[in-house]
Design an enzyme around this catalytic site. Structure first.
Site, short mmCIF file in Angstrom:
data_model
loop_
_atom_site.label_atom_id
_atom_site.label_comp_id
_atom_site.label_asym_id
_atom_site.label_seq_id
_atom_site.Cartn_x
_atom_site.Cartn_y
_atom_site.Cartn_z
N ARG A 16 0.84 -1.21 0.00
CA ARG A 16 0.00 0.00 0.00
C ARG A 16 0.87 1.25 0.00
O ARG A 16 2.02 1.22 0.42
CB ARG A 16 -0.90 0.01 1.24
CG ARG A 16 -1.84 -1.18 1.38
CD ARG A 16 -2.88 -1.22 0.26
NE ARG A 16 -3.55 0.07 0.07
CZ ARG A 16 -4.65 0.44 0.73
NH1 ARG A 16 -5.20 -0.37 1.61
NH2 ARG A 16 -5.20 1.61 0.49
N CYS A 17 0.26 2.37 -0.41
CA CYS A 17 0.96 3.64 -0.45
C CYS A 17 1.47 3.97 0.96
O CYS A 17 0.79 3.67 1.91
CB CYS A 17 0.04 4.76 -0.94
SG CYS A 17 -1.33 5.19 0.18
N PRO A 18 2.64 4.56 1.13
CA PRO A 18 3.55 5.03 0.07
C PRO A 18 4.68 4.05 -0.24
O PRO A 18 5.69 4.44 -0.82
CB PRO A 18 4.13 6.30 0.69
CG PRO A 18 4.27 5.93 2.15
CD PRO A 18 3.13 4.98 2.46
N ASP A 43 -1.70 -1.31 -5.84
CA ASP A 43 -2.32 -0.18 -5.13
C ASP A 43 -2.78 0.86 -6.15
O ASP A 43 -2.00 1.33 -6.96
CB ASP A 43 -1.27 0.43 -4.19
CG ASP A 43 -1.86 1.56 -3.35
OD1 ASP A 43 -3.02 1.93 -3.58
OD2 ASP A 43 -1.15 2.04 -2.46
N CYS B 325 -4.47 5.46 2.14
CA CYS B 325 -4.02 4.70 3.30
C CYS B 325 -4.67 5.21 4.58
O CYS B 325 -4.52 4.64 5.65
CB CYS B 325 -2.50 4.73 3.39
SG CYS B 325 -1.72 6.14 2.63
#
Lengths: 92, 383
Positions: A16-18, A43, B325
């Site tokens: 997932r980011c980042p 992602d 996120c």
């Protein structure tokens, strides 16, 4: 998408980011000027973020495309994957 | 300290006072013919009249709704159905509020128009599409007739003001109604003057949640795609105390709007300048000048948005984020992605009217250290 350049491939699928951008930045730090790096990612933030990273860091965003099915591995992760390509610039 | 008041600002004292009074006076069903019902109806009419003045609309154009989302959904669905002989396309900027885009996909065929790096829509492309020349690309649905054009007054995520006048002129020439979402701007800057449907959000200007406002020009052709009701736009009616408090809050917010705008514009400029100067690898987004006075957004490279908002929360600052996120969303902010801004490590502030200069300085003092710590956790030093 053509064959990867000398910079190689960063497989960030499932991350997932980042983290995908972070992995790319680490690969770019050790790459030569003009090297092309491919990032494989699932992602949805990876493509826009890699585009923005290239702009902020003076690298060149080369494009994004769906990752070919043959590149999927067998870990059961079937989310749509993309391959994002950049060219590293050391001059900036 | 609350620095993210978008859509849910703390209640203005005038809203609280109006609401308390109405608990005793305006609880009844305004449709009833009893004395209590008539009193509630008069109070509701007074609220509509007052809101109309704040919107620059006529009282008979103002509808009260249950939420800003409901206003936007009904506007899109009602016009798409009413204009189904003209076409099914909902032409919207790529950075409209998610409720507009979702309603466009649901009720018709959504076609979006690209934005520039500031998040400002390509007005020429939108005008050309309205005039029937060529596709705008993006989420294009072919060249069908346009039922409705939608353009926000200003973007609530990044603050950029949109070219509503220019697009409105093109829509008028094409005979296409224009929906203007003023949900992030009304109460903060003067109301837009060009619209066929105008949606505004009381929660954003210090009114209660649970009420929304939609103004519709009489010339707009529409038809409900929901069951008929005495209140044909918003079946079931609304809370009279909430509507009255929303009107009182708008009155109060507009009374000292200019002062509040000048103060918050200065605070936002200060935050933008200090963040750009003191946080390395940061993307401060949105138009630096032609923007909402109270919204600031920036994205920090190599930062996990959730870790950053949590760390700021531990320091006592409540901020929002457009990063995927954060809040468990799968997709990053469609606004940041459309403008080519970094979507991770995003922080979004919407300053309410009580934020002080000291609050702003404290936030700017704390932020660089917090970003550095979150970056260190990811091993992002030196990249």
């Amino acid at each position: 998408m053509n064959a990867p350049g000398p910079g190689g491939v960063v497989d960030a699928r499932g991350l997932r980011c980042p983290i995908p951008v972070l992995r790319l930045a680490k690969a770019a730090a050790g790459a030569a000027d003009g090297a092309e790096i491919e990032v494989w990612a699932t992602d949805p933030a990876a493509e826009p973020d890699i585009r923005a990273w290239a702009r902020m860091r003076g690298h060149t965003f080369l494009g994004a495309a769906p990752l070919e099915a043959t590149k999927h591995d067998d870990d059961g992760d079937h989310r749509a994957a993309v391959v994002v390509k950049v060219r590293v610039s050391r001059s900036t | 300290m609350l620095l993210e008041a978008a859509g849910h600002a703390p209640w203005h004292p005038a809203a609280r006072e109006a609401f308390s009074g109405l608990v005793d006076q305006g609880w009844a069903d305004p449709r009833r013919l009893s004395a209590e019902g008539r009193r509630a109806r008069l109070l509701l009419e007074a609220a509509r009249e007052s809101l109309a003045a704040g919107l620059g609309a006529r009282t008979d154009e103002v509808r009260l709704t249950a939420s800003h989302t409901q206003s936007l959904h009904a506007a899109v669905r009602g016009v798409v159905r009413g204009r189904r002989r003209s076409g099914a396309t909902v032409l919207a900027s790529a950075v409209e509020r998610a409720a507009v885009l979702a309603a466009g996909r649901f009720a018709g065929e959504l076609e979006t128009v690209a934005v520039d790096a500031f998040g400002r829509v390509d007005a020429a492309a939108m005008a050309a599409r309205l005039a029937g020349q060529g596709s705008t690309g993006q989420e294009a649905a072919g060249q069908g007739g346009v039922a409705l054009a939608a353009l926000q007054h200003a973007n609530g995520e990044v603050g950029t003001v949109q070219p509503v006048e220019e697009v409105g002129a093109a829509a008028r020439d094409a005979g296409v109604p224009l929906l203007v979402d003023a949900g992030s701007s009304l109460g903060h800057v003067p109301a837009p003057s060009t619209w066929d449907l105008l949606a505004a959000n009381p929660g954003d200007w210090g009114g209660p949640s649970g009420v929304g406002v939609l103004a519709v020009r009489p010339r707009v052709r529409w038809s409900p795609d929901w069951p008929e009701d005495e209140d044909e736009w918003f079946p079931g009616g609304v809370s009279v105390p909430a509507a009255f408090a929303a009107a009182a809050a708008l009155d109060a917010a507009l009374a000292d709007r200019r002062e509040s705008e000048v103060r918050r514009r200065r605070q936002v400029a200060r935050i933008r300048a200090r963040v750009a100067a003191e946080v390395p690898d940061v993307d401060v987004v949105g138009d630096p000048e032609d923007r909402l006075p109270h919204v600031v957004t920036f994205s920090c490279l190599y930062v996990d948005g959730e870790a950053l908002t949590s760390a700021l929360d531990r320091e006592g600052f409540a901020v929002a984020s457009g990063s995927a996120c954060t809040s468990g969303a799968e997709e990053p902010s469609h606004v940041l992605a459309a403008m080519g801004a970094l979507t991770h490590g995003n922080v979004r502030l919407a300053l309410h009217r009580s934020v002080t200069d000291e609050d702003v300085e404290r936030f700017c003092d704390v932020l660089p250290g917090v970003v550095a710590r979150v970056r260190d956790l990811l091993g992002a030093q030196g990249l």
